[in-house]
Design an enzyme around this catalytic site. Sequence first.
Site, mmCIF file in Angstrom:
data_model
loop_
_atom_site.group_PDB
_atom_site.id
_atom_site.type_symbol
_atom_site.label_atom_id
_atom_site.label_comp_id
_atom_site.label_asym_id
_atom_site.label_seq_id
_atom_site.Cartn_x
_atom_site.Cartn_y
_atom_site.Cartn_z
ATOM 1 N N TYR A 1 -12.171 -3.831 -2.922
ATOM 2 C CA TYR A 1 -12.469 -3.751 -1.719
ATOM 3 C C TYR A 1 -14.168 -3.910 -1.717
ATOM 4 O O TYR A 1 -15.050 -3.490 -0.551
ATOM 5 C CB TYR A 1 -12.351 -2.466 -0.861
ATOM 6 C CG TYR A 1 -10.803 -2.703 -0.248
ATOM 7 C CD1 TYR A 1 -10.495 -4.014 0.284
ATOM 8 C CD2 TYR A 1 -9.774 -1.816 -0.496
ATOM 9 C CE1 TYR A 1 -9.323 -4.056 1.195
ATOM 10 C CE2 TYR A 1 -8.658 -1.990 0.083
ATOM 11 C CZ TYR A 1 -8.507 -3.092 1.001
ATOM 12 O OH TYR A 1 -6.862 -3.121 1.420
ATOM 13 N N ASN B 1 -1.565 -0.307 7.329
ATOM 14 C CA ASN B 1 -1.138 -1.600 7.794
ATOM 15 C C ASN B 1 -0.297 -2.225 6.570
ATOM 16 O O ASN B 1 0.060 -3.273 6.609
ATOM 17 C CB ASN B 1 -2.259 -2.505 8.285
ATOM 18 C CG ASN B 1 -3.341 -2.806 7.161
ATOM 19 O OD1 ASN B 1 -3.002 -2.131 6.336
ATOM 20 N ND2 ASN B 1 -4.188 -3.665 7.756
ATOM 21 N N GLU C 1 -8.922 -11.173 -7.609
ATOM 22 C CA GLU C 1 -8.315 -10.037 -7.189
ATOM 23 C C GLU C 1 -7.344 -10.026 -8.433
ATOM 24 O O GLU C 1 -6.567 -9.018 -9.023
ATOM 25 C CB GLU C 1 -7.591 -10.054 -5.913
ATOM 26 C CG GLU C 1 -8.576 -9.571 -4.834
ATOM 27 C CD GLU C 1 -7.996 -10.112 -3.424
ATOM 28 O OE1 GLU C 1 -7.012 -10.254 -3.142
ATOM 29 O OE2 GLU C 1 -9.119 -9.689 -2.181
ATOM 30 N N LYS D 1 0.829 -1.118 0.011
ATOM 31 C CA LYS D 1 -0.010 0.027 -0.125
ATOM 32 C C LYS D 1 0.835 1.222 0.120
ATOM 33 O O LYS D 1 1.901 1.153 0.425
ATOM 34 C CB LYS D 1 -0.861 -0.063 1.295
ATOM 35 C CG LYS D 1 -1.970 -1.190 1.162
ATOM 36 C CD LYS D 1 -2.754 -1.290 2.532
ATOM 37 C CE LYS D 1 -3.748 -2.473 2.510
ATOM 38 N NZ LYS D 1 -4.516 -2.488 3.725
ATOM 39 N N HIS E 1 -1.661 -5.763 1.477
ATOM 40 C CA HIS E 1 -3.015 -6.400 1.284
ATOM 41 C C HIS E 1 -2.433 -7.743 0.930
ATOM 42 O O HIS E 1 -1.440 -8.001 0.103
ATOM 43 C CB HIS E 1 -3.795 -5.835 0.262
ATOM 44 C CG HIS E 1 -4.763 -6.497 -0.402
ATOM 45 N ND1 HIS E 1 -5.995 -6.860 0.458
ATOM 46 C CD2 HIS E 1 -4.994 -7.646 -1.227
ATOM 47 C CE1 HIS E 1 -6.720 -8.057 -0.066
ATOM 48 N NE2 HIS E 1 -6.091 -8.355 -1.311
HETATM 49 O O1 CDP Z 1 -6.416 -6.465 4.916
HETATM 50 P P1 CDP Z 1 -7.095 -7.651 5.636
HETATM 51 O O2 CDP Z 1 -7.661 -8.631 4.531
HETATM 52 O O3 CDP Z 1 -6.212 -8.170 6.593
HETATM 53 O O4 CDP Z 1 -8.101 -6.905 6.379
HETATM 54 P P2 CDP Z 1 -9.815 -6.691 5.899
HETATM 55 O O5 CDP Z 1 -10.809 -6.812 6.991
HETATM 56 O O6 CDP Z 1 -9.833 -7.197 4.646
HETATM 57 O O7 CDP Z 1 -9.825 -4.925 5.696
HETATM 58 C C1 CDP Z 1 -9.248 -4.551 4.581
HETATM 59 C C2 CDP Z 1 -8.545 -3.318 4.834
HETATM 60 O O8 CDP Z 1 -9.445 -2.304 5.417
HETATM 61 C C3 CDP Z 1 -7.408 -3.409 6.100
HETATM 62 O O9 CDP Z 1 -6.261 -3.974 5.621
HETATM 63 C C4 CDP Z 1 -7.453 -2.112 6.635
HETATM 64 O O10 CDP Z 1 -6.434 -1.457 5.783
HETATM 65 C C5 CDP Z 1 -8.576 -1.438 6.201
HETATM 66 N N1 CDP Z 1 -9.320 -1.450 7.640
HETATM 67 C C6 CDP Z 1 -9.381 -0.497 8.655
HETATM 68 O O11 CDP Z 1 -8.997 0.600 8.235
HETATM 69 N N2 CDP Z 1 -10.437 -0.506 9.760
HETATM 70 C C7 CDP Z 1 -10.811 -1.571 9.902
HETATM 71 N N3 CDP Z 1 -11.762 -1.492 11.236
HETATM 72 C C8 CDP Z 1 -10.727 -2.873 9.273
HETATM 73 C C9 CDP Z 1 -10.274 -2.661 8.274
HETATM 74 MG MG MG Z 2 -9.269 -8.675 3.379
#
Ligand code: CDP
Ligand code: MG
Length: 138
Positions: free
Chosen positions: A50, A113, A127, A10, A116
Amino acid sequence: MSETTLVLIKPGGVNRNLIGEITRRIEARDLKVVGLKLINAERATVEEHYAEHRERPFFGAVVDYLCSGPVVAMAIKGTNAVKAIRAMMGATNPLEANPGTVRGDFALTIDDNLTHSSSDPEAAARELGLWFPEGTVG
Ligand code: CDP
Ligand code: MG
């Protein structure tokens, strides 16, 4: 079983000069890079990426974040690549990510974070089609 998965570094990861470190870790695991590009992502691509989170309160912020600077998109191939990469990146919330993971070693907040990675083989196929419509190399 050999799988191909998507990794995005990212904008925060690119900005922190972590392209090399993250790619080094992936290659050290003997996973193969079969697609690699640095791009300014189209907003429509990120929204589609997303789509599962469209109704979540953080949707707008995470889309803005992905569009805030260049991202590295990588297609990564190897045995059990989907699970292996997810484990290497660590928990979504860096405060819960183990040391030794990318997020556990380099990130502090969920909204920055750094990476992805696809959550399962079906997500990976979807994806990869989105980020590599031209296909991958191998
Ligand atoms: O990236 P990952 O698959 O681990 O997490 P996700 O649950 O699919 O969420 C996608 C992305 O949204 C996360 O990597 C975060 O950057 C963001 N996110 C956030 O900013 N706040 C949250 N409460 C959950 C997700
Ligand atoms: Mg995810």
